[in-house]
Design an enzyme around this catalytic site. Sequence first.
Site, PDB file in Angstrom:
ATOM      1  N   ASP A 107      33.944  35.997   2.776  1.00  0.00           N
ATOM      2  CA  ASP A 107      34.426  35.098   3.820  1.00  0.00           C
ATOM      3  C   ASP A 107      35.442  34.139   3.201  1.00  0.00           C
ATOM      4  OD1 ASP A 107      33.865  34.245   6.748  1.00  0.00           O
ATOM      5  OD2 ASP A 107      33.917  32.362   5.642  1.00  0.00           O
ATOM      6  N   GLU A 164      38.564  31.371   2.773  1.00  0.00           N
ATOM      7  CA  GLU A 164      38.993  30.110   3.363  1.00  0.00           C
ATOM      8  C   GLU A 164      40.388  29.780   2.849  1.00  0.00           C
ATOM      9  OE1 GLU A 164      37.466  28.489   5.668  1.00  0.00           O
ATOM     10  OE2 GLU A 164      35.488  29.422   5.595  1.00  0.00           O
ATOM     11  N   ASP A 222      39.884  38.596   7.527  1.00  0.00           N
ATOM     12  CA  ASP A 222      39.853  38.471   6.069  1.00  0.00           C
ATOM     13  C   ASP A 222      40.558  39.635   5.366  1.00  0.00           C
ATOM     14  OD1 ASP A 222      37.642  36.121   5.527  1.00  0.00           O
ATOM     15  OD2 ASP A 222      37.140  37.316   7.286  1.00  0.00           O
ATOM     16  N   HIS A 225      32.658  26.400   7.426  1.00  0.00           N
ATOM     17  CA  HIS A 225      34.024  26.492   6.899  1.00  0.00           C
ATOM     18  C   HIS A 225      34.110  26.148   5.418  1.00  0.00           C
ATOM     19  CE1 HIS A 225      35.634  27.696  10.647  1.00  0.00           C
ATOM     20  NE2 HIS A 225      35.412  26.555  11.249  1.00  0.00           N
ATOM     21  N   ASP A 269      29.373  29.647   4.289  1.00  0.00           N
ATOM     22  CA  ASP A 269      29.554  30.613   5.376  1.00  0.00           C
ATOM     23  C   ASP A 269      29.139  32.013   4.929  1.00  0.00           C
ATOM     24  OD1 ASP A 269      30.401  28.736   7.163  1.00  0.00           O
ATOM     25  OD2 ASP A 269      32.518  29.298   7.129  1.00  0.00           O
TER      26      ASP A 269
END
Length: 310
Positions: free
Chosen positions: A127, A129, A201, A258, A263
């Site tokens: 995941d 960011e 992603d 986030h 996450d």
Amino acid sequence: MAYLTRIPVGRIFGFWSRSFSSPIKNPFFSSTLSHVPSYKISTTAHYSSPSPSPPPPLSAAMNTQVFSSSSRWRPMCLYFTQGKCTQMDDPSHLEKFNHDCSKDLQVNGTDIEKKCSQNVDFLLVIDLEGKVEILEFPVLLIDAKSLSLVDFFHRVWHDTAQPFKEVMQQFEAWLSQHNLWEKEKGSRLTRAAFVTCGNWDLKTKIPQQCEVSGIKLPPYFMEWINLKDVYLNFYGREARGMMSMMKQLEIPLLGCHHLGIDDSKNIARVLQRMLVDGALMQVTAKRNPGSQKVEFLFENRIQHPSRQRR
């Protein structure tokens, strides 16, 4: 997963500064994590995805609390997740920060017996960011049989000038350490598959970052499992994100939404629950190495016509 138009970067950096025991200077290091022993895999067969099956009925285990938790949740030490914590002998630091990534991913032994056999041995929950460029790269390695956390890879950095190429080199060394990928063959993953919460992603952001960084898209990023599509086909109901899946499954949120490492753990908890309920994890999207066009393999899937980046 973090989209380009919705990343609260200031909030993320603020959380990072609280999670580190001192200001971040250079979170990169040359070797892979050594706090978890290497996990050997006996087979080299490649993962292939069969056609999706009709959605089964909801499991009787849906209302069962699968995960055990401690009395007080603590944020991860982000130096520790990158193998650089120097305060492991400081009681006050250990009291304030968590140094056990598996602590939030415990599964009851009796529930494991309910799961069905998977086509892969390992699932890599990722995941990302970042606002313009990737700023956090967390990956959790989950054993598809025991549902336990085997290891994790995590990098965070404030300055977008940090070389993404170096992160990929470290990540590939980590994959090789666990016998999940052979650089010499330049192939896809071995008996493993990436799990994402959406397509952004690996469909969008990784290729964009590789182009910006001047590197070729690695072959192991050519296919993935979008957990939202599997969720839709398994439970027969729609959930458009991590938070809605957790709400429907009555899984409490842990950590900061986030923040990639948190996450990833929450997505892994949804994954564990679905596996306990009997879900089969199947590849939902594949990229053609020649044309780079992505083919979505599930006819019944979550679509976001107003947000092409997803």
